[in-house]
Design a protein around this motif. Structure first.
Motif, PDB file in Angstrom:
ATOM      1  N   VAL A  86       3.044  32.245  12.221  1.00 29.67           N
ATOM      2  CA  VAL A  86       4.106  32.839  11.406  1.00 29.67           C
ATOM      3  C   VAL A  86       5.341  31.943  11.419  1.00 29.67           C
ATOM      4  CG1 VAL A  86       5.666  34.799  11.187  1.00 29.67           C
ATOM      5  CG2 VAL A  86       3.256  35.184  11.761  1.00 29.67           C
ATOM      6  N   LYS A  87       5.717  31.488  12.606  1.00 30.04           N
ATOM      7  CA  LYS A  87       6.804  30.530  12.721  1.00 30.04           C
ATOM      8  C   LYS A  87       6.183  29.134  12.750  1.00 30.04           C
ATOM      9  CE  LYS A  87       9.939  33.622  15.202  1.00 30.04           C
ATOM     10  NZ  LYS A  87      10.767  33.831  16.410  1.00 30.04           N
ATOM     11  N   GLY A  92      10.340  23.278  10.213  1.00 25.13           N
ATOM     12  CA  GLY A  92      11.295  24.291  10.630  1.00 25.13           C
ATOM     13  C   GLY A  92      12.274  23.769  11.660  1.00 25.13           C
ATOM     14  N   PRO A  93      13.158  24.628  12.168  1.00 24.79           N
ATOM     15  CA  PRO A  93      14.259  24.184  13.030  1.00 24.79           C
ATOM     16  C   PRO A  93      13.831  23.637  14.386  1.00 24.79           C
ATOM     17  CG  PRO A  93      14.169  26.588  12.925  1.00 24.79           C
ATOM     18  CD  PRO A  93      13.217  26.076  11.888  1.00 24.79           C
ATOM     19  N   HIS A  94      12.638  24.038  14.858  1.00 22.35           N
ATOM     20  CA  HIS A  94      12.212  23.604  16.193  1.00 22.35           C
ATOM     21  C   HIS A  94      11.022  22.649  16.137  1.00 22.35           C
ATOM     22  CE1 HIS A  94      14.902  26.577  17.940  1.00 22.35           C
ATOM     23  NE2 HIS A  94      14.370  27.510  17.183  1.00 22.35           N
ATOM     24  N   VAL A 425       5.761  34.456  18.423  1.00 19.76           N
ATOM     25  CA  VAL A 425       6.579  33.683  19.356  1.00 19.76           C
ATOM     26  C   VAL A 425       6.655  32.225  18.916  1.00 19.76           C
ATOM     27  CG1 VAL A 425       4.645  33.097  20.877  1.00 19.76           C
ATOM     28  CG2 VAL A 425       6.949  33.247  21.825  1.00 19.76           C
ATOM     29  N   GLU A 426       7.798  31.597  19.171  1.00 24.71           N
ATOM     30  CA  GLU A 426       7.974  30.176  18.863  1.00 24.71           C
ATOM     31  C   GLU A 426       7.032  29.351  19.739  1.00 24.71           C
ATOM     32  OE1 GLU A 426       9.437  27.563  16.414  1.00 24.71           O
ATOM     33  OE2 GLU A 426      10.745  29.319  16.585  1.00 24.71           O
ATOM     34  N   TYR A 427       6.450  28.287  19.174  1.00 25.88           N
ATOM     35  CA  TYR A 427       5.385  27.552  19.864  1.00 25.88           C
ATOM     36  C   TYR A 427       5.825  27.037  21.225  1.00 25.88           C
ATOM     37  CZ  TYR A 427       1.614  24.216  20.676  1.00 25.88           C
ATOM     38  OH  TYR A 427       0.554  23.518  21.234  1.00 25.88           O
ATOM     39  N   TYR A 428       6.959  26.364  21.314  1.00 22.79           N
ATOM     40  CA  TYR A 428       7.323  25.768  22.602  1.00 22.79           C
ATOM     41  C   TYR A 428       7.585  26.836  23.668  1.00 22.79           C
ATOM     42  CZ  TYR A 428      12.347  26.807  21.983  1.00 22.79           C
ATOM     43  OH  TYR A 428      13.556  27.445  21.834  1.00 22.79           O
TER      44      TYR A 428
END
Length: 488
Positions: A86-87, A92-94, A425-428
């Motif tokens: 999803v993110k 994207g930003p990250h 959740v964001e990957y990192y």
């Protein structure tokens, strides 16, 4: 790849402490191990374990989570290449920290941790049967081996259906029952040849199967589309070809509709989530037991050979381990890193990615597994980093308990708990959970082994294998005995 993902066979029953083992890893002298029964039919006592292999097992078990966390957090479709999150991971930003985390995961861990873990499983077969035969168990050694792995198959099935679809125990137990016992007396050179042939065939089939199927589907779909462009009626086979190519693309990059359906199913409570994954577990066990055995059996046979020639127990020269670490890690990091760069630079085109990452996969993972093992054994033989290696050994001694505990913890965090993080959740950030789990694994194992002979699941497994309740508490020499951990 489930991962992942340790028991005898994952090596819980091991041999005597190797000469020269650091005292901290061999166990403090003031704790008296339980006196074993004078019987051929008994499990290996705590003081008989090989600390070198406990270190390797604990390290590889914890390392496997670096890969499996993607399955826990996003599902299997995003396990290797997180293209449908999803993110977004690579934009994207990250994107920078996400991309760095993905590269590090592939270069240092992917395939290499499970590869080493599978080798240790094979080595455990030799350890278990040799010990039983040395005690005069005779044909009963086969009985112990069979019961042990039948229980492992059952534990794996329960783990797969009730906890996590990425279970590996079922496949390990099945491989042991079907293939490993007859190879226990085969000479080292022949074991290596057989392992090499199996791994080569498996690598060709895996790459050829994936690439060939996708290429054929693309070509057939192109012909069907050409007929459509000429306003010609398609045959049933041509319609099927279009569907096959669409399905292949959808498996590579999951469509938004399917992605959100999967996330919704995993956020409706325990029973809905497990029911949603049950079909994947069933298909995996039916297919994997027949078509995927080359992956783990080849590595297990290699582990048998590496135990017999003294590599895994740490009995070879320092020079041997230095060269193995340098060549193994240099080759693994170079091959995997270059392949990952080519896939990323090609925007993860299906065919480019398969060529650059799937084709050399076994080269990278086997070289990396051997290089990691050699580096750890160098530290172990030199007596360096004793505190850290001691905690690795504690995790390795309780590998099955830690494996199941990790699955339960990750499922609570991402699926069963109230946070609804699965898919979002964001990957990192998924690697925060990995670091936290590592700390808990080491602390929990170290403290538990101050008071108990085995991990809780290991105790139940041994009791079932020998069909006799095993002693759990450590018997100390007296009321003033210290409770320092065996792995401290």
């Amino acid at each position: 790849m489930a991962g992942v993902s340790g028991v005898a066979g994952l090596g819980l029953d091991e041999g005597a402490i190797a000469p020269g083992a650091p005292e901290e890893l061999a166990g403090p002298p003031h704790i008296e191990a339980p006196q074993p029964e004078l019987s051929a039919m008994r499990p290996v006592a705590r003081g008989e374990r090989l600390s070198s292999m406990d270190v390797l097992r604990g390290f590889s078990l914890m390392g496997i989570l670096v890969m499996n966390i993607c399955d826990f957090a996003y599902g299997f479709n995003n396990y290797a290449y997180p293209l449908s999150t999803v993110k977004p991971v690579f934009s994207g930003p990250h994107w920078q920290i996400n991309t760095a985390a993905w590269f590090l995961r592939w270069i240092f861990a992917e395939g290499k941790m499970r590869g080493l873990f599978s080798m240790l499983f094979g080595a455990g077969v030799i350890l278990l049967t040799e010990r039983a035969l040395a005690r005069g168990a005779g044909i009963k050694a086969a009985d112990i081996f069979t019961r042990r792995n039948m229980w492992l198959v059952l534990i794996g099935m329960l783990h797969g259906y009730l906890i996590w679809s990425g279970d590996i125990l079922f496949y390990y137990g099945t491989a042991a029952l079907l293939f490993l016992f007859p190879f226990r007396n085969v000479r080292v050179k022949r074991l290596m040849w057989v392992a090499g042939i199996i791994l080569f065939i498996n690598s060709v089939l895996m790459f050829g199967g994936q690439y060939g199927a996708a290429y054929s589907a693309q070509k057939a779909a192109a012909k069907a589309n050409a007929r459509l462009a000429q306003h010609q009626t398609l045959t049933d086979d041509e319609v099927d070809s279009l569907k096959s190519w669409t399905n292949a693309q959808d498996r590579w990059r999951v469509p938004a509709k399917k992605k959100y359906e999967d996330i919704a199913a995993m956020q409706k409570g325990y029973w809905k989530a497990q029911g949603h994954e049950a079909k994947n577990v069933l298909l995996g066990e039916l297919k994997g037991a027949y078509f995927g055995f080359g992956d783990w059996v080849g590595l297990m046979l290699l582990g048998m050979a590496l135990y017999k020639n003294g590599f895994l127990p740490g009995r070879l020269s320092m020079k041997t381990y230095v060269w193995t670490a340098v060549i193994g890690l240099g080759l693994a990091w170079g091959v995997t890193g270059f392949g990952a760069y080519k896939a990323w630079a090609g925007h993860f085109d299906m065919f480019k990615t398969l060529i650059w990452m799937q084709a050399p996969y076994d080269v990278g993972r086997i070289a990396g597994a051997l290089g990691n093992a050699a580096l750890l054994l160098l530290l172990w033989k030199a007596g360096a980093l004793k505190w850290l290696l001691g905690r690795f050994a504690a995790v390795g001694q309780m590998a099955l308990s830690n494996y199941l505990l990790t699955s339960i913890t990750m499922k609570v965090i991402y699926v069963w708990g109230p946070w609804h993080w699965y898919g979002y959740v964001e990957y990192y950030k998924i690697y925060y959970a990995v670091a936290g789990m590592w700390i808990f694994n080491m602390a929990f194992s170290t403290i538990w082994l101050r008071y108990f002979e085995f991990g809780p699941v290991e105790w139940a497994w041994r009791s079932l294998t020998y069909w006799k309740r095993q002693p759990m508490r450590i018997r100390t020499a007296g009321p003033t005995a210290s409770t320092e951990t065996v792995a401290a």
